[in-house]
Design a protein around this motif. Structure first.
Motif, PDB file in Angstrom:
ATOM      1  N   GLU A 156       4.694  41.758  -0.886  1.00 50.53           N
ATOM      2  CA  GLU A 156       4.450  40.685  -1.853  1.00 50.53           C
ATOM      3  C   GLU A 156       5.718  39.902  -2.192  1.00 50.53           C
ATOM      4  O   GLU A 156       5.652  38.752  -2.649  1.00 50.53           O
ATOM      5  CB  GLU A 156       3.872  41.262  -3.150  1.00 50.53           C
ATOM      6  N   TYR A 157       6.869  40.501  -1.986  1.00 51.35           N
ATOM      7  CA  TYR A 157       8.141  39.911  -2.405  1.00 51.35           C
ATOM      8  C   TYR A 157       8.470  38.686  -1.567  1.00 51.35           C
ATOM      9  O   TYR A 157       8.415  38.722  -0.334  1.00 51.35           O
ATOM     10  CB  TYR A 157       9.243  40.950  -2.255  1.00 51.35           C
ATOM     11  N   GLY A 158       8.807  37.583  -2.252  1.00 47.61           N
ATOM     12  CA  GLY A 158       9.107  36.361  -1.523  1.00 47.61           C
ATOM     13  C   GLY A 158       9.757  35.321  -2.427  1.00 47.61           C
ATOM     14  O   GLY A 158      10.321  35.646  -3.481  1.00 47.61           O
ATOM     15  N   ARG A 159       9.652  34.071  -2.028  1.00 49.91           N
ATOM     16  CA  ARG A 159      10.288  32.974  -2.776  1.00 49.91           C
ATOM     17  C   ARG A 159       9.809  32.928  -4.218  1.00 49.91           C
ATOM     18  O   ARG A 159      10.618  32.755  -5.153  1.00 49.91           O
ATOM     19  CB  ARG A 159       9.987  31.651  -2.075  1.00 49.91           C
ATOM     20  N   LEU A 160       8.493  33.068  -4.423  1.00 49.79           N
ATOM     21  CA  LEU A 160       7.957  33.015  -5.780  1.00 49.79           C
ATOM     22  C   LEU A 160       8.542  34.136  -6.631  1.00 49.79           C
ATOM     23  O   LEU A 160       8.909  33.917  -7.796  1.00 49.79           O
ATOM     24  CB  LEU A 160       6.425  33.124  -5.731  1.00 49.79           C
ATOM     25  N   SER A 161       8.646  35.336  -6.070  1.00 54.72           N
ATOM     26  CA  SER A 161       9.207  36.486  -6.786  1.00 54.72           C
ATOM     27  C   SER A 161      10.627  36.182  -7.243  1.00 54.72           C
ATOM     28  O   SER A 161      10.978  36.349  -8.425  1.00 54.72           O
ATOM     29  CB  SER A 161       9.231  37.735  -5.898  1.00 54.72           C
ATOM     30  N   VAL A 162      11.470  35.766  -6.298  1.00 50.78           N
ATOM     31  CA  VAL A 162      12.890  35.573  -6.591  1.00 50.78           C
ATOM     32  C   VAL A 162      13.105  34.464  -7.616  1.00 50.78           C
ATOM     33  O   VAL A 162      13.827  34.642  -8.610  1.00 50.78           O
ATOM     34  CB  VAL A 162      13.673  35.252  -5.299  1.00 50.78           C
ATOM     35  N   MET A 163      12.472  33.324  -7.406  1.00 51.77           N
ATOM     36  CA  MET A 163      12.739  32.182  -8.271  1.00 51.77           C
ATOM     37  C   MET A 163      12.190  32.377  -9.683  1.00 51.77           C
ATOM     38  O   MET A 163      12.818  31.957 -10.668  1.00 51.77           O
ATOM     39  CB  MET A 163      12.177  30.905  -7.651  1.00 51.77           C
ATOM     40  N   ASP A 206      24.754  26.850  -9.266  1.00 51.95           N
ATOM     41  CA  ASP A 206      24.011  25.701  -8.740  1.00 51.95           C
ATOM     42  C   ASP A 206      22.595  26.180  -8.445  1.00 51.95           C
ATOM     43  O   ASP A 206      22.322  26.742  -7.388  1.00 51.95           O
ATOM     44  CB  ASP A 206      24.691  25.170  -7.475  1.00 51.95           C
ATOM     45  N   GLU A 207      21.690  25.949  -9.392  1.00 54.85           N
ATOM     46  CA  GLU A 207      20.335  26.484  -9.249  1.00 54.85           C
ATOM     47  C   GLU A 207      19.547  25.770  -8.156  1.00 54.85           C
ATOM     48  O   GLU A 207      18.673  26.371  -7.530  1.00 54.85           O
ATOM     49  CB  GLU A 207      19.612  26.433 -10.591  1.00 54.85           C
ATOM     50  N   ALA A 208      19.858  24.515  -7.915  1.00 52.13           N
ATOM     51  CA  ALA A 208      19.201  23.810  -6.808  1.00 52.13           C
ATOM     52  C   ALA A 208      19.600  24.435  -5.476  1.00 52.13           C
ATOM     53  O   ALA A 208      18.762  24.608  -4.573  1.00 52.13           O
ATOM     54  CB  ALA A 208      19.556  22.334  -6.832  1.00 52.13           C
ATOM     55  N   LEU A 210      20.559  27.576  -5.081  1.00 54.13           N
ATOM     56  CA  LEU A 210      19.859  28.862  -5.038  1.00 54.13           C
ATOM     57  C   LEU A 210      18.447  28.675  -4.487  1.00 54.13           C
ATOM     58  O   LEU A 210      17.997  29.437  -3.619  1.00 54.13           O
ATOM     59  CB  LEU A 210      19.796  29.480  -6.439  1.00 54.13           C
ATOM     60  N   GLY A 211      17.743  27.658  -4.962  1.00 55.75           N
ATOM     61  CA  GLY A 211      16.390  27.401  -4.483  1.00 55.75           C
ATOM     62  C   GLY A 211      16.349  27.107  -2.995  1.00 55.75           C
ATOM     63  O   GLY A 211      15.454  27.584  -2.284  1.00 55.75           O
ATOM     64  N   LYS A 212      17.310  26.350  -2.502  1.00 57.52           N
ATOM     65  CA  LYS A 212      17.357  26.031  -1.073  1.00 57.52           C
ATOM     66  C   LYS A 212      17.603  27.291  -0.233  1.00 57.52           C
ATOM     67  O   LYS A 212      16.983  27.489   0.820  1.00 57.52           O
ATOM     68  CB  LYS A 212      18.454  25.005  -0.805  1.00 57.52           C
ATOM     69  N   ILE A 213      18.510  28.143  -0.706  1.00 53.06           N
ATOM     70  CA  ILE A 213      18.833  29.367   0.028  1.00 53.06           C
ATOM     71  C   ILE A 213      17.634  30.307   0.061  1.00 53.06           C
ATOM     72  O   ILE A 213      17.297  30.879   1.112  1.00 53.06           O
ATOM     73  CB  ILE A 213      20.073  30.043  -0.590  1.00 53.06           C
ATOM     74  N   VAL A 214      16.960  30.472  -1.064  1.00 54.05           N
ATOM     75  CA  VAL A 214      15.792  31.359  -1.122  1.00 54.05           C
ATOM     76  C   VAL A 214      14.671  30.809  -0.246  1.00 54.05           C
ATOM     77  O   VAL A 214      14.016  31.559   0.493  1.00 54.05           O
ATOM     78  CB  VAL A 214      15.327  31.530  -2.579  1.00 54.05           C
ATOM     79  N   THR A 215      14.460  29.511  -0.290  1.00 50.15           N
ATOM     80  CA  THR A 215      13.431  28.891   0.545  1.00 50.15           C
ATOM     81  C   THR A 215      13.725  29.115   2.020  1.00 50.15           C
ATOM     82  O   THR A 215      12.831  29.448   2.811  1.00 50.15           O
ATOM     83  CB  THR A 215      13.337  27.386   0.249  1.00 50.15           C
ATOM     84  N   ALA A 216      14.990  28.949   2.406  1.00 49.12           N
ATOM     85  CA  ALA A 216      15.369  29.173   3.802  1.00 49.12           C
ATOM     86  C   ALA A 216      15.174  30.624   4.214  1.00 49.12           C
ATOM     87  O   ALA A 216      14.666  30.912   5.310  1.00 49.12           O
ATOM     88  CB  ALA A 216      16.827  28.763   4.007  1.00 49.12           C
ATOM     89  N   ALA A 261      24.334  32.321  -3.346  1.00 47.01           N
ATOM     90  CA  ALA A 261      24.399  30.937  -3.814  1.00 47.01           C
ATOM     91  C   ALA A 261      25.745  30.647  -4.476  1.00 47.01           C
ATOM     92  O   ALA A 261      26.345  29.578  -4.256  1.00 47.01           O
ATOM     93  CB  ALA A 261      23.263  30.656  -4.770  1.00 47.01           C
ATOM     94  N   ASN A 262      26.238  31.572  -5.275  1.00 46.36           N
ATOM     95  CA  ASN A 262      27.516  31.342  -5.957  1.00 46.36           C
ATOM     96  C   ASN A 262      28.688  31.358  -4.965  1.00 46.36           C
ATOM     97  O   ASN A 262      29.649  30.600  -5.116  1.00 46.36           O
ATOM     98  CB  ASN A 262      27.726  32.389  -7.048  1.00 46.36           C
ATOM     99  N   TYR A 263      28.597  32.199  -3.947  1.00 47.61           N
ATOM    100  CA  TYR A 263      29.634  32.229  -2.917  1.00 47.61           C
ATOM    101  C   TYR A 263      29.669  30.891  -2.162  1.00 47.61           C
ATOM    102  O   TYR A 263      30.738  30.309  -1.937  1.00 47.61           O
ATOM    103  CB  TYR A 263      29.352  33.377  -1.941  1.00 47.61           C
ATOM    104  N   VAL A 264      28.498  30.414  -1.775  1.00 45.22           N
ATOM    105  CA  VAL A 264      28.419  29.151  -1.047  1.00 45.22           C
ATOM    106  C   VAL A 264      28.886  27.991  -1.912  1.00 45.22           C
ATOM    107  O   VAL A 264      29.618  27.096  -1.464  1.00 45.22           O
ATOM    108  CB  VAL A 264      26.986  28.909  -0.528  1.00 45.22           C
ATOM    109  N   ALA A 265      28.483  28.009  -3.202  1.00 41.27           N
ATOM    110  CA  ALA A 265      28.882  26.922  -4.099  1.00 41.27           C
ATOM    111  C   ALA A 265      30.388  26.881  -4.324  1.00 41.27           C
ATOM    112  O   ALA A 265      30.970  25.799  -4.501  1.00 41.27           O
ATOM    113  CB  ALA A 265      28.167  27.093  -5.430  1.00 41.27           C
ATOM    114  N   ALA A 266      31.033  28.048  -4.305  1.00 40.61           N
ATOM    115  CA  ALA A 266      32.471  28.123  -4.576  1.00 40.61           C
ATOM    116  C   ALA A 266      33.328  27.889  -3.335  1.00 40.61           C
ATOM    117  O   ALA A 266      34.539  27.680  -3.455  1.00 40.61           O
ATOM    118  CB  ALA A 266      32.813  29.490  -5.178  1.00 40.61           C
TER     119      ALA A 266
END
Length: 270
Positions: A156-163, A206-208, A210-216, A261-266
């Motif tokens: 069941e775990y997926g994008r909806l779960s994480v976000m 950067d929450e946007a 984060l959303g892109k990374i989880v979606t990918a 996400a924080n590593y990529v943003a930094a």
């Protein structure tokens, strides 16, 4: 009939609106008790339908807001209830500005039997108002609720779960059988409560992103992170984060995705 099915008092449930009307009084009482409405709560119900939850909510509240798209149901609500007790917002909940209901610093409480056909987009829409909300209590298809509360490593775990788990503490409460509705859906339903986390606990810079990374990561579930996140991380990045690039997205916790996400943003732009 293909498009509509007659329910109580000559109303027809419209499939295009995902209408299944709650009719079991014991279940209704259980849901209202779980919501625990207080008289001065600022509450909005999404999709009041024939009023199964609306009327017991109004009995406990000084005032209730509802969002409804079906013009026939809107007319019924206007006939049955005084505007002193009920404010009806006519239109699509997916486009409604829930922040407009927040006043005097009182946070909003959101409830409803969400249409199954728009459940995921409406949950993401509502997440945008998390900082203005006290809690949300919804009835949804059980399959969707299981995804909302899903744990890493489960199907069941997926994008909806994480976000959603990034922004809310999630509580699956109890199931509601198909026979509690008219017309009866073909699936089991569940009640879920969503309580926004304090902003300090939402640590993505950067929450946007984060959303892109989880979606990918969940876009192609059978592929490994090395493949799904190649746009964001190379081998050195995985090594710096201590993440095995041979894993699939479903193995990573919500916190691990925030770390990525924080590593990529930094990281300095190449």
């Amino acid at each position: 009939m293909a498009e509509e099915e007659r329910t109580t008092e000559q109303h027809f449930a419209r499939k295009r609106f995902g209408q299944n009307f709650l009719s079991d009084h014991n279940i209704i009482r259980k849901i209202i008790d779980a919501i625990r409405p207080a008289a001065d709560d600022r509450m909005v119900e999404i999709g009041p339908g024939l009023g199964a939850m609306t009327e017991p909510l109004m009995a406990r509240l000084d005032h209730l807001h509802v969002v409804e798209i079906d013009r026939d149901l809107i007319a019924r609500l206007k006939t049955a209830h005084s505007p002193d007790k009920l404010t009806i917002h006519e239109g699509d909940a997916l486009k409604f500005d829930f922040g407009s209901l927040v006043a005097d610093g009182a946070p909003l409480r959101v409830v409803g039997n969400l249409p199954y056909n728009i459940s995921t987009p409406i949950l993401f829409h509502l997440a945008d108002y998390a900082e203005q909300v006290k809690d949300m209590t919804f009835m949804l298809q059980k399959e969707v609720v299981m995804r909302m509360v899903g744990s890493p490593g489960t199907e069941e775990y997926g994008r909806l779960s994480v976000m959603l788990q990034y922004r809310f503490n999630m509580f699956r409460m109890f199931d509601v059988p198909p026979g509690a509705f008219r017309p009866a859906p073909k699936v089991m339903s569940s009640i879920v409560r969503m309580v926004p986390k304090p902003r300090a606990e939402c640590t993505a810079t950067d929450e946007a992103l984060l959303g892109k990374i989880v979606t990918a990561a969940f876009g192609q579930r059978r592929k490994t992170l090395r493949n799904t996140l190649r746009e964001f991380l190379d081998e050195s990045g995985f090594a710096a984060l201590g993440i095995d690039p041979g894993l699939r997205g479903e193995r990573l916790s919500m916190e691990a995705f925030v770390g990525i996400a924080n590593y990529v943003a930094a990281r300095p732009a190449s």
